[in-house]
Design a protein around this motif. Structure first.
Motif, short mmCIF file in Angstrom:
data_model
loop_
_atom_site.label_atom_id
_atom_site.label_comp_id
_atom_site.label_asym_id
_atom_site.label_seq_id
_atom_site.Cartn_x
_atom_site.Cartn_y
_atom_site.Cartn_z
N ALA A 43 -1.54 7.50 -2.69
CA ALA A 43 -2.62 7.44 -3.56
C ALA A 43 -1.71 8.80 -5.47
O ALA A 43 -1.52 9.58 -4.26
N LYS A 87 -7.95 1.09 -13.11
CA LYS A 87 -6.73 0.32 -12.74
C LYS A 87 -5.31 1.50 -13.73
O LYS A 87 -5.40 1.52 -14.57
N GLN A 143 -2.96 2.27 -9.44
CA GLN A 143 -4.12 2.96 -7.93
C GLN A 143 -5.39 2.83 -9.00
O GLN A 143 -5.46 2.19 -9.95
N THR A 190 -11.20 10.27 -6.27
CA THR A 190 -10.96 9.76 -5.73
C THR A 190 -10.66 7.47 -5.81
O THR A 190 -11.00 7.05 -5.81
N PRO A 191 -9.13 7.67 -5.90
CA PRO A 191 -8.62 6.34 -5.82
C PRO A 191 -9.91 5.47 -4.39
O PRO A 191 -9.82 6.15 -3.51
N ALA A 222 -8.40 2.66 -3.83
CA ALA A 222 -7.15 1.67 -3.40
C ALA A 222 -5.85 2.31 -4.00
O ALA A 222 -5.91 2.50 -5.47
N ALA A 223 -4.72 1.88 -3.44
CA ALA A 223 -3.17 2.56 -4.61
C ALA A 223 -2.07 1.33 -4.01
O ALA A 223 -2.40 1.37 -3.00
N ALA A 224 -1.08 0.57 -4.29
CA ALA A 224 -0.15 0.37 -4.44
C ALA A 224 0.50 0.68 -4.88
O ALA A 224 0.95 2.17 -5.65
N HIS A 261 -9.81 3.46 -9.34
CA HIS A 261 -10.77 4.47 -9.87
C HIS A 261 -11.83 3.48 -10.31
O HIS A 261 -11.84 2.67 -10.41
N ARG A 299 0.73 -0.90 -0.55
CA ARG A 299 0.52 -0.29 -0.25
C ARG A 299 0.84 1.71 -0.38
O ARG A 299 1.84 1.63 1.12
N ALA A 311 -3.43 10.91 -13.02
CA ALA A 311 -3.95 9.78 -13.16
C ALA A 311 -5.23 10.10 -14.73
O ALA A 311 -5.25 8.73 -16.09
N ARG A 349 1.38 4.05 -11.98
CA ARG A 349 1.44 4.54 -11.20
C ARG A 349 2.60 6.00 -12.37
O ARG A 349 3.54 4.67 -13.29
#
Length: 513
Positions: free
Chosen positions: A104, A156, A141, A132-133, A135-137, A143, A101, A110, A159
């Motif tokens: 974002a 998805k 990330q 607003t995402p 999840a972000a890894a 949406h 994690r 994005a 980055r």
């Protein structure tokens, strides 16, 4: 010279971060670590203050330190979590807590990446898009959005500049691994450069979302008709190298155990299904979802498990499937002689070693674990001890099995999260028995041979030509001895035998088909 200086600087930056997280001490527990290196790093980073409120567990502190270093270090830590032979079992267990994690990145970036891939403004393809995402890894990330036809989807987005950052850090890892192998026989046995190469290959594949979409489709085809498990559909028209669009899945993530209980799901049944689905993918298809952490599995309202995130997939050959099945089934039956023989047949252990002594070592590892109460038996711990014990038998690391080892540990961890009484061996047994019956029975072996026969026959003329050329060369270099009785040439006899065997097999094919 400049690259070496840069790598030394990168190593020192890593040392500073380890110092901040009180993790330099963890290096002492790594079998491949030179004895003086931790002391040297402590002496050169003494002025760096440690952070407060750090975990007591050394492995958890190392996981925290790596997570602060960036995406490549996270991927390296996740790989090392499967390698207790490299870093020691306590650290490997601690690294299992390493979470992928990251904060974002901005919506502006994005949006720019997405529209570059689409070739037009995103509103031409989506009626709604959450900036607003959710999840972000380390790599991307996600949406939530809605397509023009009203389909809810997850988008998805990769980055920005992530490949350059990864390659820079991976260059440092490769340098460290090569340095270790040049000065340590233990490091050479553990094939550290291959470990880094595995991280590089899997991560670069994970960054191309077209490959992830293809993996998703292949897994969906393999698992079609599997009760209680499904793969969401990919929107290939809205999927590119840096962007992927997949069906949105509503449900409860497996990590939320209390919510699953509240919703009335059978946790014991879910735990068994997770393990058995993984084994079917690995043993039946040789192609498995290799990122089985709890956030990537969602339980829908009807109890179906939906898998997401297919950036990391594992593949093993049919021969490796056979070796793995026999090894695991041998442990279940406590047939350690057979488990040892399989290691030798697979080439995992050199034939110069003693198979009986290896079987005794396996027994010493497995019996204390298998004699524990059901709630304490761990396949993950058994595998960890197995790989940690093989050094004295000159067993080299098998890089192609790294993802499999990691995924097995993760599958067991999820099963135990849902049901602390889950027994990996009992859950696995029916799948392994079915695989053995379907693949190793005499009828199946004969059928496989008959199926392969046409290919063998096609290769026969070229093979015979090479053998005849060899015979002609031998006849020219060996003068005949007229004083001795003449015997048949052994190679000629072997050729005759081979032709007879193939002819017989051809008759079998005609008879059975």
């Amino acid at each position: 010279m400049f690259k070496t200086i840069w790598h030394i600087g990168g190593l020192y930056r890593l040392a500073l971060n380890l110092r901040r997280h009180h993790a330099i001490e963890t290096l002492n527990a790594m079998p491949v670590m030179p004895a003086l290196l931790p002391s040297l790093l402590r002496a050169t980073t003494f002025f760096i203050p440690r952070k407060r409120r750090l975990p007591e567990n050394s492995g958890a502190r190392l996981a925290l330190a790596l997570s602060k270093m960036g995406p490549a270090y996270i991927k390296l830590g996740q790989t090392l979590a499967t390698r207790p032979d490299v870093i020691g079992r306590p650290l490997a267990e601690g690294l299992l807590t390493l979470q992928d994690r990251l904060p974002a990145f901005e919506w502006k970036a994005a949006k720019s990446i997405m529209e570059s891939e689409l070739g037009t403004v995103y509103t031409d393809h989506f009626s709604a898009f959450d900036e607003t995402p959710i999840a972000a890894a380390s790599i991307a990330q996600v949406h939530k959005a809605t397509t023009l036809d009203g389909q809810s989807v997850a988008v998805k987005i990769r980055r920005p500049d992530i490949i350059r950052r990864f390659q820079k850090d991976l260059s440092l890892f490769s340098w460290i691994a090569a340095l270790a192998e040049n000065h340590s026989a233990k490091a050479r046995r553990l094939r550290l450069t291959d470990v880094v190469k595995t991280v590089e290959d899997t991560t670069l594949n994970e960054m191309d979302f077209r490959k992830e979409a293809a993996s998703c489709a292949e897994l969906a085809a393999n698992m079609e008709g599997e009760h209680g498990y499904r793969i969401p559909s990919i929107d290939f028209d809205l999927t590119f190298e840096k962007m992927m669009t997949i069906e949105w899945v509503d449900g409860i993530r497996l990590i939320d155990r209390d919510q699953l209980v509240e919703a009335g799901h059978d946790l014991n049944e879910l735990s068994q299904r997770i393990v058995q689905i993984f084994l079917k993918q690995a043993m039946r298809d040789g192609y498995f979802h290799a990122d089985l952490h709890q956030g990537n599995l969602i339980v829908e309202a009807d109890g179906t498990i939906a898998a997401i995130d297919f950036g990391i997939m594992g593949h093993i050959t049919k021969k490796e499937q056979q070796f793995l099945a026999e090894i695991l089934y041998g442990f279940i039956l406590r047939d350690y002689e057979r488990v040892a023989e399989v290691h030798f047949e697979a080439g995992y252990v050199p034939r110069s070693e003693n198979v009986h002594e290896f079987a005794q070592a396996l027994k010493a590892i497995a019996d204390p674990i298998m004699d524990l109460p059901v709630s304490e038996i761990s396949a993950g711990k058994l595998l960890a001890q197995l790989f940690a014990t093989t050094e004295r038998f000159s067993m080299q690391t098998q890089p192609q099995l790294i993802l499999l080892q990691r995924t097995m540990v993760m599958a067991e961890g999820m099963a135990l999260h849902l049901n602390p009484e889950a027994n990996m061996w009992e859950i696995s047994r029916p799948i392994l028995e079915a695989w053995m019956r379907d693949n190793l029975s005499p009828e199946i072996i004969l059928a496989d041979f008959i199926t392969a026969l046409p290919k063998l026959i096609r290769k026969l003329p070229a093979s015979l030509e090479r053998l005849l050329d060899l015979l002609e060369t031998m006849d020219q270099t060996q003068a005949p001895n007229t004083d001795m009785p003449q015997k048949g040439n052994p190679i000629t006899a072997w050729v005759s035998f081979t032709l007879g065997l193939i002819a017989g097999a051809a008759l079998l094919k005609i008879f059975f088909l």
